[in-house]
Enzyme design. Structure first.
Site, PDB file in Angstrom:
ATOM      1  N   HIS A   1      71.147  38.879  28.045  1.00 46.63           N
ATOM      2  CA  HIS A   1      71.458  40.307  28.095  1.00 46.63           C
ATOM      3  C   HIS A   1      70.317  41.041  27.419  1.00 46.63           C
ATOM      4  O   HIS A   1      69.896  40.683  26.322  1.00 46.63           O
ATOM      5  CB  HIS A   1      72.783  40.604  27.381  1.00 46.63           C
TER       6      HIS A   1
ATOM      7  N   ARG B   1      73.205  37.010  37.820  1.00 44.47           N
ATOM      8  CA  ARG B   1      74.507  37.674  37.993  1.00 44.47           C
ATOM      9  C   ARG B   1      74.363  39.191  37.958  1.00 44.47           C
ATOM     10  O   ARG B   1      73.694  39.747  37.080  1.00 44.47           O
ATOM     11  CB  ARG B   1      75.437  37.243  36.858  1.00 44.47           C
TER      12      ARG B   1
ATOM     13  N   ARG C   1      69.242  42.798  35.216  1.00 45.64           N
ATOM     14  CA  ARG C   1      69.074  42.251  33.866  1.00 45.64           C
ATOM     15  C   ARG C   1      67.867  41.341  33.696  1.00 45.64           C
ATOM     16  O   ARG C   1      67.228  41.339  32.650  1.00 45.64           O
ATOM     17  CB  ARG C   1      70.303  41.431  33.509  1.00 45.64           C
TER      18      ARG C   1
ATOM     19  N   GLU D   1      76.344  50.224  36.084  1.00 44.53           N
ATOM     20  CA  GLU D   1      75.504  49.333  35.272  1.00 44.53           C
ATOM     21  C   GLU D   1      74.293  48.910  36.089  1.00 44.53           C
ATOM     22  O   GLU D   1      74.206  49.188  37.289  1.00 44.53           O
ATOM     23  CB  GLU D   1      76.308  48.122  34.815  1.00 44.53           C
TER      24      GLU D   1
ATOM     25  N   HIS E   1      73.451  35.185  27.182  1.00 49.62           N
ATOM     26  CA  HIS E   1      74.677  35.926  27.467  1.00 49.62           C
ATOM     27  C   HIS E   1      75.594  35.236  28.465  1.00 49.62           C
ATOM     28  O   HIS E   1      76.801  35.224  28.295  1.00 49.62           O
ATOM     29  CB  HIS E   1      74.251  37.295  28.022  1.00 49.62           C
TER      30      HIS E   1
HETATM   31  C1  FAD Z   1      79.773  40.187  24.588  1.00 49.76           C
HETATM   32  C2  FAD Z   1      80.100  39.915  26.026  1.00 49.76           C
HETATM   33  C3  FAD Z   1      80.256  40.973  26.905  1.00 49.76           C
HETATM   34  C4  FAD Z   1      80.578  40.743  28.251  1.00 49.76           C
HETATM   35  N1  FAD Z   1      80.803  41.814  29.080  1.00 49.76           N
HETATM   36  C5  FAD Z   1      81.210  41.569  30.365  1.00 49.76           C
HETATM   37  C6  FAD Z   1      81.579  42.652  31.215  1.00 49.76           C
HETATM   38  O1  FAD Z   1      81.565  43.816  30.816  1.00 49.76           O
HETATM   39  N2  FAD Z   1      81.972  42.347  32.482  1.00 49.76           N
HETATM   40  C7  FAD Z   1      82.022  41.069  32.969  1.00 49.76           C
HETATM   41  O2  FAD Z   1      82.385  40.871  34.133  1.00 49.76           O
HETATM   42  N3  FAD Z   1      81.695  40.033  32.152  1.00 49.76           N
HETATM   43  C8  FAD Z   1      81.310  40.254  30.882  1.00 49.76           C
HETATM   44  N4  FAD Z   1      80.990  39.194  30.076  1.00 49.76           N
HETATM   45  C9  FAD Z   1      81.143  37.835  30.602  1.00 49.76           C
HETATM   46  C10 FAD Z   1      82.627  37.492  30.663  1.00 49.76           C
HETATM   47  O3  FAD Z   1      83.274  38.004  29.518  1.00 49.76           O
HETATM   48  C11 FAD Z   1      82.852  35.989  30.714  1.00 49.76           C
HETATM   49  O4  FAD Z   1      82.045  35.414  31.702  1.00 49.76           O
HETATM   50  C12 FAD Z   1      84.297  35.673  31.033  1.00 49.76           C
HETATM   51  O5  FAD Z   1      85.148  36.338  30.138  1.00 49.76           O
HETATM   52  C13 FAD Z   1      84.527  34.175  30.936  1.00 49.76           C
HETATM   53  O6  FAD Z   1      85.898  33.940  31.052  1.00 49.76           O
HETATM   54  P1  FAD Z   1      86.410  32.450  31.085  1.00 49.76           P
HETATM   55  O7  FAD Z   1      87.887  32.522  31.217  1.00 49.76           O
HETATM   56  O8  FAD Z   1      85.652  31.690  32.069  1.00 49.76           O
HETATM   57  O9  FAD Z   1      85.993  31.849  29.656  1.00 49.76           O
HETATM   58  P2  FAD Z   1      86.296  32.351  28.183  1.00 49.76           P
HETATM   59  O10 FAD Z   1      86.903  33.686  28.181  1.00 49.76           O
HETATM   60  O11 FAD Z   1      85.074  32.163  27.375  1.00 49.76           O
HETATM   61  O12 FAD Z   1      87.386  31.307  27.674  1.00 49.76           O
HETATM   62  C14 FAD Z   1      87.017  29.969  27.430  1.00 49.76           C
HETATM   63  C15 FAD Z   1      88.190  29.248  26.807  1.00 49.76           C
HETATM   64  O13 FAD Z   1      87.952  27.843  26.817  1.00 49.76           O
HETATM   65  C16 FAD Z   1      88.290  27.301  25.559  1.00 49.76           C
HETATM   66  N5  FAD Z   1      87.555  26.050  25.349  1.00 49.76           N
HETATM   67  C17 FAD Z   1      86.215  25.838  25.445  1.00 49.76           C
HETATM   68  N6  FAD Z   1      85.938  24.545  25.193  1.00 49.76           N
HETATM   69  C18 FAD Z   1      87.128  23.928  24.950  1.00 49.76           C
HETATM   70  C19 FAD Z   1      87.511  22.602  24.624  1.00 49.76           C
HETATM   71  N7  FAD Z   1      86.613  21.602  24.461  1.00 49.76           N
HETATM   72  N8  FAD Z   1      88.825  22.329  24.443  1.00 49.76           N
HETATM   73  C20 FAD Z   1      89.753  23.301  24.563  1.00 49.76           C
HETATM   74  N9  FAD Z   1      89.449  24.584  24.856  1.00 49.76           N
HETATM   75  C21 FAD Z   1      88.157  24.879  25.050  1.00 49.76           C
HETATM   76  C22 FAD Z   1      87.905  28.412  24.587  1.00 49.76           C
HETATM   77  O14 FAD Z   1      88.486  28.188  23.337  1.00 49.76           O
HETATM   78  C23 FAD Z   1      88.450  29.613  25.356  1.00 49.76           C
HETATM   79  O15 FAD Z   1      89.851  29.699  25.166  1.00 49.76           O
HETATM   80  C24 FAD Z   1      80.682  39.410  28.730  1.00 49.76           C
HETATM   81  C25 FAD Z   1      80.509  38.348  27.843  1.00 49.76           C
HETATM   82  C26 FAD Z   1      80.232  38.585  26.500  1.00 49.76           C
HETATM   83  C27 FAD Z   1      80.072  37.422  25.564  1.00 49.76           C
END
Ligand code: FAD
Length: 520
Positions: free
Chosen positions: A241, A384, A288, A113, A349
């Site tokens: 993105h 990032r 990016r 990438e 993103h």
């Molecule tokens: C379309 C897309 C493609 C991506 N592709 C990549 C990739 O290929 N490689 C990569 O490394 N990263 C990628 N990313 C980024 C990566 O997916 C995220 O940074 C990562 O998954 C975040 O994980 P997390 O566990 O921190 O949060 P999340 O997976 O977003 O989980 C957050 C959680 O918190 C909960 N929550 C939020 N607020 C509250 C609240 N007030 N009360 C209770 N629960 C709450 C939500 O409901 C959810 O369960 C991508 C992101 C997107 C959107």
């Protein structure tokens, strides 16, 4: 209602779930999420997870790529930790059941990438995130010490403030006793007391009109920690993105992963000219921030609403095999990528900054940790590197778990926490006040605080934010809590932090680009 747990995890994405699995043999774990269990940014990750697997790749090369993308603002020690430990954490993910694609010889089929000097991205077709989320949830459901409660909306952290003590940001010794959460099934606010709490609430993409993030990404964790007088950092660095699919009215925007450009896709103007070479010698595979700004500039010059991604010259069978979901999406809109260009546009993103944590995920508030996208670890600096975020979440959740395990037996539950003080008694009569302010906020952030900024636009954003803030706080004071109102408050809070950080930055770095700073 009061509930007591050893470990409280807010969020069911990769950060929250992997942390829960790590601490579960050492106490009772409760994971809460405001939505269904898998509605997370994690589920939508397409490209994959960057991890050094085979020569000629090496840890040093991955570190170097990360530092270059971060534009001089990465914390080098943290970069080394994440890249080095990331290999082990990725292996654990595989042991938990996540499957990554392999080639005919049985080796991992690594993708490349933007900003990566080697092929190093492990992926599962073009829906890596969904594979990871599902396999982690399978493990979570099997563990007897873990409960997962959906539709429980975390409202605020509980600290000494709720016991009547004055709490100020600079004061050491603020302690997290747990969380107040609104049960969306009963409409009652629950008090959850915890010894150790992990904030894993993900990103903030919903601050903008066009985003790849699902509706849950409203920055709740960052706002809660800021309100509790914890520290946040690097909030100006919002990654756009470069290539979301242009499809007006669709929200969130469908992402065309960077891996498509790694596979040979080329960005073109309407007349077919490739333009990225005019901006950066790495062409369509530049980092990016550079690609997003170039597209923004192309759109401003042409007056168009998108540019094109050309995949027509790519091997059709391999493309269809690697990117089945992208193919299906495009075909569904009447675009055949083997003969037609795909219209693409940048979309909000990823949040590079967030809750400031140390090398073990510890925040400035005692017994409170943060991991995943809501945390600012120092890995990303000003920008990032693609596919480093899933890796960062795994590494920091692991480190926070190790410290949390050593801490949990030394902490007692705080017994004198009062129940939620429901000052507001009436239901919001006009939801339109909330939805309209949310739209206004998204529009001002998109118009004034997006890829290219200026002092005038940032100041205008701050002025408008103050008005929306005043109206929303008044509503909050006189009505009962609702998810829509609380999300709006959080989004205003986080937008304020983004604008303030952008106004304070005196030089252009990575994702922060202010036209007034080049003129000086
Ligand atoms: C379309 C897309 C493609 C991506 N592709 C990549 C990739 O290929 N490689 C990569 O490394 N990263 C990628 N990313 C980024 C990566 O997916 C995220 O940074 C990562 O998954 C975040 O994980 P997390 O566990 O921190 O949060 P999340 O997976 O977003 O989980 C957050 C959680 O918190 C909960 N929550 C939020 N607020 C509250 C609240 N007030 N009360 C209770 N629960 C709450 C939500 O409901 C959810 O369960 C991508 C992101 C997107 C959107």
């Amino acid at each position: 209602m009061q509930e007591k747990v050893d470990f409280l995890v807010v969020g069911s994405g990769i950060a929250g779930l992997s942390y829960a699995l790590k601490v579960a043999n050492n106490g009772k774990v409760l994971i809460i999420t405001k939505a269904s269990e898998d509605e997370t940014n994690t589920k939508y990750a397409q490209g994959g997870i960057a991890a050094v697997t085979y020569a000629p790749d090496s840890i040093e090369k991955h570190i170097n790529d990360t530092l270059i993308a971060g534009d001089g603002l990465c914390d080098e020690e943290i970069v080394r930790i994440v890249i080095t430990e990331g290999m082990l954490r990725t292996k654990e993910l595989i042991e938990w059941g996540a499957q990554f694609d392999k080639d005919e010889t049985g080796n991992y089929d690594l993708a490349r990438e933007g900003g990566h000097s080697e092929y190093r991205v492990l992926h599962h077709k073009d829906n890596t995130g969904s594979e990871i989320e599902n396999k982690l949830l399978d493990q979570i459901h099997k563990h007897p010490n873990i409960s997962l409660h959906t539709h429980l909306f975390a409202l605020d952290l509980i600290t000494q403030h709720h016991l009547g003590d004055e709490v100020t940001r600079s004061k050491a010794g603020i302690v997290c006793y747990g969380i107040y959460a609104l049960n969306l099934k009963t409409n009652k606010v629950e008090t959850i007391l915890s010894k150790v709490t992990l904030m894993a609430t993900g990103g903030v993409g919903q601050l903008y009109n066009a985003t790849t993030n699902p509706v849950i990404a409203t920055g709740d964790g960052v706002a809660m920690v800021y309100r509790a007088k914890g520290n946040v950092k690097d909030m100006e660095f919002i990654q756009f993105h470069p290539t979301a699919l242009y499809n007006p009215g669709e929200s969130p925007c469908f992402l065309i992963t960077e891996a498509v450009r790694g596979f040979g896709g080329i960005l073109r103007r309407e007349n077919g000219e490739s333009f990225m070479e005019e901006y950066d010698e790495r062409g369509s595979l530049a980092p990016r921030d550079i690609v997003a700004r170039a597209i923004d500039n192309e759109m401003k010059k042409s007056g168009g609403e998108f540019v094109y991604l050309d995949c027509t010259q790519l091997d059709k069978i391999k493309f269809n095999d690697h990117f089945p979901n992208i193919l299906a999406k495009c075909l569904g809109l009447g675009i055949d990528p083997s003969v037609q260009y795909i219209p693409v546009v940048p979309a909000a993103h990823y949040l590079c900054g967030g809750i400031d944590v140390d090398a073990n995920g510890k925040t400035a508030i005692d017994n409170l940790f943060a991991a995943g996208e809501c945390a600012r670890t120092g890995l990303h600096g000003a920008n990032r590197l693609a596919s480093n975020s899933l890796l960062e979440a795994l590494v920091f959740s692991h480190r926070a778990a190790i410290v949390g395990i050593t801490l949990v037996d030394k902490v007692e539950h705080q017994e004198s926490v009062p129940n939620w003080n429901a000052d507001g008694t009436s239901n919001p009569k006009e939801m339109i006040l909330i939805t309209q302010n949310r739209r206004e906020l998204q529009s001002l952030m998109s118009n004034y605080v997006a890829i290219v900024r200026s002092n005038v636009r940032l100041k205008r954003a701050m002025d408008r934010l103050r008005i929306i803030y005043g109206e929303t706080e008044a509503l909050y004071e006189r009505t009962t809590v609702s998810p829509a109102l609380c999300e709006l408050r959080n989004m205003i809070n986080v937008s304020y932090l983004v604008v303030k950080a952008a106004l304070n930055r005196s030089e252009n770095r990575g994702l922060h680009f202010n036209t007034d700073l080049i003129a000086e």
